[in-house]
Design a protein around this motif. Structure first.
Motif, PDB file in Angstrom:
ATOM      1  N   GLY A 165       0.620  -1.141   0.145  1.00  0.00           N
ATOM      2  CA  GLY A 165      -0.125   0.055   0.077  1.00  0.00           C
ATOM      3  C   GLY A 165       0.950   1.315   0.001  1.00  0.00           C
ATOM      4  O   GLY A 165       0.694   2.294  -0.672  1.00  0.00           O
ATOM      5  N   VAL A 166       1.907   1.202   0.753  1.00  0.00           N
ATOM      6  CA  VAL A 166       2.889   2.437   0.841  1.00  0.00           C
ATOM      7  C   VAL A 166       3.396   2.510  -0.773  1.00  0.00           C
ATOM      8  O   VAL A 166       3.502   3.798  -1.045  1.00  0.00           O
ATOM      9  N   ARG A 167       4.048   1.530  -1.289  1.00  0.00           N
ATOM     10  CA  ARG A 167       4.563   1.571  -2.446  1.00  0.00           C
ATOM     11  C   ARG A 167       3.732   2.061  -3.457  1.00  0.00           C
ATOM     12  O   ARG A 167       3.927   2.947  -4.413  1.00  0.00           O
ATOM     13  N   TYR A 168       2.390   1.877  -3.559  1.00  0.00           N
ATOM     14  CA  TYR A 168       1.441   2.203  -4.379  1.00  0.00           C
ATOM     15  C   TYR A 168       0.942   3.602  -4.494  1.00  0.00           C
ATOM     16  O   TYR A 168       1.223   4.287  -5.247  1.00  0.00           O
ATOM     17  N   LEU A 169       0.702   4.258  -3.209  1.00  0.00           N
ATOM     18  CA  LEU A 169       0.653   5.648  -2.761  1.00  0.00           C
ATOM     19  C   LEU A 169       1.960   6.493  -2.984  1.00  0.00           C
ATOM     20  O   LEU A 169       1.636   7.392  -3.674  1.00  0.00           O
TER      21      LEU A 169
END
Length: 746
Positions: free
Chosen positions: A588-592
């Protein structure tokens, strides 16, 4: 590319068109778009934490404790229309639509005491009602006179009226916390509804030993017998939780098992009320958990649905009530199974059982008419059912499911024979928790969504999609604020490509040209749901709103092991605390970051209990991904988990031990922590022991690792839900910590 699913309840259809750049979208429908909607000039709520969390709640008091009259004409519920925590009894007439307050016990309560008020209510006959206040049973007559009855009994709970309306049943004795098995007794009583105030109830089941108690019970349809579950904790270990509070030493002695130790022995009994005779029904292993049970409509048979302690083998036994003869009705073993989400009920006409199971990979409904017959699937699809009820008269099944989207809980019905599925709840995204009237003509619907605190609605099942709002709980100031912009993102796991879903809270004036600091959390399983505040187990709605108003983005991820995305999605969590789950969070962090929402150097993470485990594991195993983390009541040592956690951890024996448990325990995996960590923990916690936090801090001090410890003297496991003073104190500590280590990081 992932989608941002927009559920902004305050937006108009015209605003949605402007934001999405798509065609016309009606209120409540889902639109997908890239989140380039930063034209708003409003900054979000201007309220402080003190203003968000006050005695007179801004979001109001949730209506709870729904109880229908036998004819379905009257609905009782517990509520406070002023926003205070004390709930009185209210009545709603289906015929007239009139809402009436029936009790006024809250008039004598001090608002600052934060009392919950009346805990349960049921409808008797002739306009009478029975309710429980401060553990005491009260009867209110039609003229408003209130009489205390059964005054020698303490901690009265689980009121129920017999199907013929002539008897009132209840359990008394100190309550049993299902997460903290402090056993102080539980005796089942039955009282004639027509009895005078000084006439005592009859003792039906229960033991003089406080460690043997009635947990739960159900009336037979003919009102002649009661099936009940009796728990026996006599073999379980007792533990002393020693702590200091109020200036002196304290001891919270609890009955508490660790994995591999003796657990509760559970039995189902049926008592014949006329003779007082009780028959117990034996299972192959009395220490295996029972998930539900029920008498057939004719009272001649009893099913008991349970599993092994690791929730790998689901078994349903059916008994002859007269002889206690047992047959194995249904059995299915799945060695990677994690979640005991099974539910069972008798089919109409006692034609076998309706079973909610994930045998095809998703939680769906099946009909099995006879023992060992092949279950016939009634519902299907890549979505899951959360709960169901049987309308016997019309041979229909009502259920809540996420068929429309992962975060949804909508109400549907379908014939037992199968066929077309019909949606009953209104076409508006959100979460429904229904309580059906006896004839299934109406639904008392607890409804909430990302922009709406919980309210009571009434649904007419003859008019699918209809809904009448009964309560209006938020205070006027609630509607004067601008709240966060909440939606949903989908992205692949960076490890194995599995589709993941996140609940995303953006500042009201989100600017796509900026990169924002991010808070991941509170992290936990089952944390992605379209309801006010996200996870209702903790009062973090105001904290999340405060963060977004201060310029943070907040993300929750439906990590592996969660409900709603099927068995294949959650089974990869087996033996994987602090591994697969924290990879999902990192995805999720990587996506954002990749979508330019977030500054990669300003990411914080927090969670409590299991979420505390994930926080510490994330900081240790993924240094540099997070600038800082906060672990509340962190479950650092799975050797000290509840035995039920063996669903995921596995048993504490075998050739791969102790390595397997140590791999899942933050206590043994914390050596890699380099970034700031705050721990918040109450010293009286029987769920996650404070001594485990002490053991972790000792290791970190020896390694000269940085951390801050916030100790809450006498605090329990729900440290953020134990009074407004403690909640505000803890949340202010969190805000200060994240501002220093994340938001204002240089």
């Amino acid at each position: 590319m992932a989608n941002f699913r927009y559920f902004r309840g305050f937006a108009t259809a015209a605003a949605l068109v402007a934001l999405t750049g798509a065609g016309s979208v009606a209120y409540g429908q889902v639109a997908t778009h890239a989140p380039a909607h930063g034209t708003a000039a409003i900054p979000g709520t201007t309220l402080s934490l003190d203003e968000l969390y006050q005695t007179k709640s801004l979001i109001g008091t949730t209506p709870e404790g729904y109880a229908w009259s036998a004819d379905g004409s009257q609905l009782l519920f517990l509520w406070n229309d002023e926003g205070y925590s004390f709930r009185d009894v209210w009545s709603y007439s289906v015929k007239t639509g009139k809402k009436t307050r029936l009790t006024f016990a809250g008039r004598d309560a001090k608002p600052e005491a934060e009392q919950r008020g009346i805990s349960q209510v049921v409808v008797l006959n002739k306009g009478h009602i029975a309710y429980v206040l401060n553990g005491q049973l009260n009867i209110r007559a039609a003229n408003g006179d209130v009489t205390k009855v059964e005054t020698d009994k303490k901690a009265v709970r689980r009121l129920a009226v017999s199907p013929d309306g002539k008897q009132l049943s209840f359990i008394s004795g100190a309550p049993v916390d299902p997460r903290n098995r402090v056993t102080m007794g539980g005796v089942l009583w039955v009282r004639d509804v027509a009895a005078k105030a000084d006439q005592a109830a009859r003792r039906i089941a229960g033991d003089d030993d406080p460690k043997v108690y009635v947990d739960d019970y159900h009336w037979a349809d003919d009102s002649r017998s009661i099936a009940f579950q009796q728990a026996d904790d006599r073999l379980m270990p007792e533990r002393d939780i020693l702590y200091y509070a109020k200036g002196e030493a304290q001891n919270n002695r609890v009955i508490r098992a660790f994995p591999g130790e003796e657990t509760t022995k559970a039995q189902i009994g049926v008592v014949d009320l006329a003779s007082g005779r009780t028959r117990f029904f034996e299972r192959p292993n009395a220490k295996d958990p029972i998930w539900n049970y029920g008498l057939s409509h004719d009272g001649k048979r009893l099913f008991v649905s349970g599993s092994d302690m690791e929730a790998k083998e689901h078994s349903i036994y059916v008994y002859d009530v007269a002889t206690a003869a047992r047959e194995t009705f249904y059995q299915l073993r799945e060695d990677k199974h994690l979640r005991p989400d099974w539910q069972v009920a008798w089919a109409p006409g006692d034609d076998g059982l309706i079973i909610l199971t994930d045998r095809d990979g998703w939680l769906h409904l099946y009909h099995q008419p006879t023992a060992q017959a092949k279950p016939r699937q009634i519902t299907s699809g890549p979505w899951e059912i959360a709960s169901f009820s049987v309308d016997t008269a019309r041979r229909q099944l009502y259920f809540t499911a996420n068929e429309s989207y992962l975060s949804e809980r909508q109400i549907y019905r379908i014939p037992v024979a199968g066929g077309k599925m019909e949606r009953i709840s209104a076409p508006k995204p959100g979460t429904h928790e229904p309580v059906f009237s006896p004839q299934f003509k109406h639904v008392a619907d607890f409804f909430t969504n990302d922009s709406t605190p919980a309210e009571l609605f009434l649904i007419d099942t003859a008019k699918p999609g209809s809904a009448v709002q009964v309560t209006k709980s938020p205070q006027p100031a609630f509607y004067q604020q601008t709240w966060a912009n909440i939606g949903y993102v989908e992205f692949p796991s960076h490890v194995d490509g599995v589709n993941l879903v996140g609940r995303l809270s953006l500042p009201a004036n989100y600017d796509p040209a900026k990169r924002y600091p991010l808070i991941v959390g509170s992290v936990y399983s089952d944390s992605v749901q379209n309801q006010w505040g996200g996870r209702r187990a903790h009062p973090t709605w105001g904290l999340d709103q405060y963060f977004t108003a201060q310029g943070y983005i907040v993300l929750n991820v439906n990590v592996r092991g969660s409900w709603g995305q099927g068995r294949d999605h959650n089974q990869t969590q087996l033996h994987s605390y602090g591994e697969t789950d924290i990879n999902d969070l990192e995805s999720g962090v990587r996506y954002l970051v990749a979508q330019n929402y977030v500054d990669p150097k300003r990411v914080g993470i927090w969670g409590s209990s299991y979420g505390g485990l994930m926080t510490i594991m994330s900081l240790s195993k993924k240094p540099g991904v997070y600038a800082a983390g906060i672990a509340g009541a962190p479950a650092t040592n799975v050797w000290h988990a509840f035995p039920a956690q063996m669903w995921i951890m596995g048993p504490p024996d075998g050739p791969d031990m102790p390595a397997r448990y140590e791999a899942q325990s933050a206590l043994y995996q914390s050596g890699g922590i380099r970034d700031p960590l705050m721990i918040i923990h109450g010293t009286r916690d029987p769920v996650v022991l404070y001594s485990d936090t002490v053991a972790l801090t000792e290791k970190m001090i020896a390694r000269e690792q940085r951390f801050e410890l916030v100790t809450l003297p006498g605090g329990n496991h729900g440290w953020d839900n134990e009074g407004l003073v403690q909640t505000r104190f803890a949340f202010k500590k969190m805000v200060d910590f994240f501002d220093r280590t994340v938001k204002n990081r240089k």
